[in-house]
Design a protein around this motif. Structure first.
Motif, short mmCIF file in Angstrom:
data_model
loop_
_atom_site.label_atom_id
_atom_site.label_comp_id
_atom_site.label_asym_id
_atom_site.label_seq_id
_atom_site.Cartn_x
_atom_site.Cartn_y
_atom_site.Cartn_z
N LEU A 239 8.60 -13.51 3.39
CA LEU A 239 8.99 -12.48 2.63
C LEU A 239 8.59 -11.23 3.10
O LEU A 239 7.55 -10.77 3.50
CB LEU A 239 8.24 -12.64 1.03
CG LEU A 239 8.82 -11.74 0.20
CD1 LEU A 239 10.24 -12.02 -0.31
CD2 LEU A 239 8.03 -11.58 -1.22
N PHE A 240 9.87 -10.31 3.57
CA PHE A 240 9.77 -9.38 3.90
C PHE A 240 10.12 -8.09 3.04
O PHE A 240 10.98 -8.26 2.07
CB PHE A 240 10.72 -8.95 5.16
CG PHE A 240 10.62 -9.64 6.24
CD1 PHE A 240 9.79 -9.14 7.41
CD2 PHE A 240 11.36 -10.90 6.51
CE1 PHE A 240 9.47 -9.82 8.37
CE2 PHE A 240 11.08 -11.60 7.67
CZ PHE A 240 10.16 -11.10 8.61
N MET A 241 9.39 -7.05 2.69
CA MET A 241 9.49 -5.99 1.89
C MET A 241 9.65 -4.63 2.62
O MET A 241 8.85 -4.32 3.40
CB MET A 241 8.29 -6.06 0.81
CG MET A 241 8.11 -7.32 -0.18
SD MET A 241 6.57 -7.73 -0.54
CE MET A 241 5.92 -8.48 0.80
N THR A 242 10.50 -3.84 1.86
CA THR A 242 10.74 -2.49 2.65
C THR A 242 9.99 -1.33 1.35
O THR A 242 9.98 -1.57 -0.05
CB THR A 242 12.03 -2.06 2.86
OG1 THR A 242 12.91 -2.50 1.59
CG2 THR A 242 12.49 -2.97 3.93
N GLY A 243 9.80 -0.34 1.89
CA GLY A 243 9.35 0.87 0.89
C GLY A 243 9.31 2.25 1.75
O GLY A 243 10.12 2.59 2.39
N ALA A 244 8.34 3.17 1.39
CA ALA A 244 8.13 4.62 1.75
C ALA A 244 7.74 4.30 3.32
O ALA A 244 6.41 4.25 3.42
CB ALA A 244 7.28 5.30 0.88
N GLY A 245 8.52 4.15 4.12
CA GLY A 245 8.20 4.31 5.52
C GLY A 245 7.36 3.02 6.05
O GLY A 245 6.38 3.13 6.99
N ASP B 180 0.80 -1.24 -0.22
CA ASP B 180 -0.06 -0.13 0.02
C ASP B 180 0.63 1.38 0.12
O ASP B 180 0.41 2.35 0.50
CB ASP B 180 -1.18 0.24 1.10
CG ASP B 180 -0.08 0.00 2.66
OD1 ASP B 180 0.99 -0.35 2.59
OD2 ASP B 180 -0.94 0.08 3.64
N ALA B 181 2.14 1.16 -0.66
CA ALA B 181 3.15 2.36 -0.58
C ALA B 181 3.98 2.15 -1.50
O ALA B 181 4.11 0.86 -2.01
CB ALA B 181 3.40 2.95 0.76
N ASN B 182 4.80 2.86 -2.11
CA ASN B 182 6.04 2.68 -2.99
C ASN B 182 6.70 1.71 -2.33
O ASN B 182 7.14 1.54 -1.08
CB ASN B 182 6.71 4.01 -3.10
CG ASN B 182 5.90 4.96 -4.19
OD1 ASN B 182 4.76 4.64 -4.61
ND2 ASN B 182 6.48 6.27 -4.61
N ILE B 183 7.19 0.72 -3.15
CA ILE B 183 8.25 -0.29 -2.46
C ILE B 183 9.52 -0.13 -3.23
O ILE B 183 9.96 0.18 -4.20
CB ILE B 183 7.52 -1.69 -3.14
CG1 ILE B 183 8.23 -3.11 -2.31
CG2 ILE B 183 7.51 -1.93 -4.72
CD1 ILE B 183 7.44 -4.12 -2.68
N THR B 184 10.60 -0.77 -2.10
CA THR B 184 12.01 -0.73 -2.58
C THR B 184 12.52 -1.92 -2.73
O THR B 184 13.53 -2.16 -3.70
CB THR B 184 12.83 0.24 -1.62
OG1 THR B 184 12.67 -0.40 -0.36
CG2 THR B 184 12.22 1.52 -1.51
N ASN B 185 12.30 -2.84 -2.00
CA ASN B 185 13.14 -4.23 -1.88
C ASN B 185 12.47 -5.18 -1.36
O ASN B 185 11.50 -5.22 -0.58
CB ASN B 185 14.52 -4.03 -1.36
CG ASN B 185 15.77 -4.58 -2.25
OD1 ASN B 185 15.57 -5.72 -2.53
ND2 ASN B 185 16.97 -4.07 -2.14
N ALA B 186 13.26 -6.41 -1.17
CA ALA B 186 12.53 -7.47 -0.79
C ALA B 186 13.79 -8.50 -0.14
O ALA B 186 14.65 -8.65 -0.82
CB ALA B 186 11.76 -8.40 -1.51
#
Length: 330
Positions: A310-316, A294-300
């Motif tokens: 599976l962990f994912m990171t993004g905008a905060g 539910d926000a811009n995503i960067t990596n996993a």
């Protein structure tokens, strides 16, 4: 994944006094038993994700401040998830955060200047660091930094973004221009680089505009790189004798590709930054699944006790989703 060490059998040895009283068959079995694998990867079993899925936010991972920024470069080490936390202020200040098994978030490495993260064979964090425009290694116990790659042809890099580490210690990393303003200097082009175990830096590819995500196949015989912006690609490079060959576009039509990872079957998990989704592809490039956030995503990265989260990171945000098989911890 870390390759499984082949079990070895030793020749018979003279029995010690304590062993002379064992029955002959049992004694022979003990003396000739194979050694247990060291750092063996868990068996690869289960099904890859399919269809359309939705990941959920991990509680307690919202930013403490109000300044805009991104979470990046998740890596699972031991029993915790580590990731970069940087803002868009002057120099793109960054730190490495640790999400522990108790669900508490804390700072592991302050002022890391990092983006993408990986772990080496000793459990250290290897980071793409825009503050020094190079690749750094951080000792988790002391926080001490050492440089893995500082320059190419006498110049610092642009803004190292993401990296992957082969079984022999070779480091591959992407060098776009996204955080080039973090410090003076840089290269005349955006490229993909290889750092040999001895430290020599060479170019893998200079033909992808702003290369971003990077990953290795489980067997280490294929390198994958994503980049190209709005109409991006994932390019595959066969590795022969430890050296990548000419790449070919494996997946096209990737919307602003960012970081990626692989599962134990070799399927690719490719984030699409502004599309707010991750797509899963087979090693042949066939789409298998879509995982929405539910926000811009960067990596996993894969993590958890069994490596199947599976962990994912993004905008905060940090998201998670349980899957049916394990994968790369960064």
């Amino acid at each position: 994944m870390t390759p499984i060490t082949q079990a070895r059998s030793f020749p018979r040895r003279a029995a010690t006094p304590a062993l002379r009283f064992l029955p002959g068959a049992l004694l022979a079995a003990l003396l000739c038993a194979p050694l247990a694998p060291v750092s063996a990867a868990p068996p690869c079993s289960g099904a890859a994700p399919s269809g359309e899925l939705t990941a959920t936010r991990v509680p307690g991972t919202a930013p403490a401040g109000s300044e805009a920024g991104l979470y990046e470069g998740p890596v699972w080490i031991g029993d915790a998830l580590y990731f970069s936390d940087f803002t868009f202020g002057p120099g793109f200040p960054s730190r490495i955060q640790r999400l522990g098994p108790d669900g508490k978030l804390g700072t592991a490495i302050p002022d890391s200047g990092s983006n993408g993260l990986a772990r080496d064979a000793r459990g250290n964090i290897v980071a793409a660091t825009h503050n020094v425009k190079g690749v750094s290694r951080f000792d988790l116990a002391s926080g001490k930094r050492s440089l893995v790659a500082a320059t190419f042809q006498g110049q610092v890099f642009n803004s190292p973004n993401d990296l992957a580490i082969a079984a022999d210690g070779t480091v591959y990393f992407t060098d776009p221009s996204f955080q080039r303003a973090a410090a003076p200097g840089g290269q005349d082009a955006t490229r993909v680089y290889r750092v040999a175990p001895g430290g020599k830096v060479s170019v893998v590819d200079g033909g992808i505009a702003n290369p971003n995500g990077i990953a290795l196949s489980p067997a280490g015989d294929m390198l994958y790189v994503s980049g190209g912006g709005e109409h991006g690609v994932v390019r595959a490079y066969p590795i022969v004798g430890g050296v990548p060959g000419k790449g070919r576009d494996l997946i096209g039509g990737v919307a602003v590709p960012d970081g990626m990872t692989v599962d134990c079957q070799g399927n690719l998990y490719v984030t699409e930054h502004t599309a707010q989704r991750l797509r899963v592809f087979s090693p042949a490039g066939k789409q298998l699944a879509v995982i929405k956030v539910d926000a811009n995503i960067t990596n996993a990265a894969f993590g958890g006790a069994d490596g199947k989260t599976l962990f994912m990171t993004g905008a905060g945000a940090v998201w998670q989703i349980r899957l049916g098989l394990s994968g790369k911890p960064y």
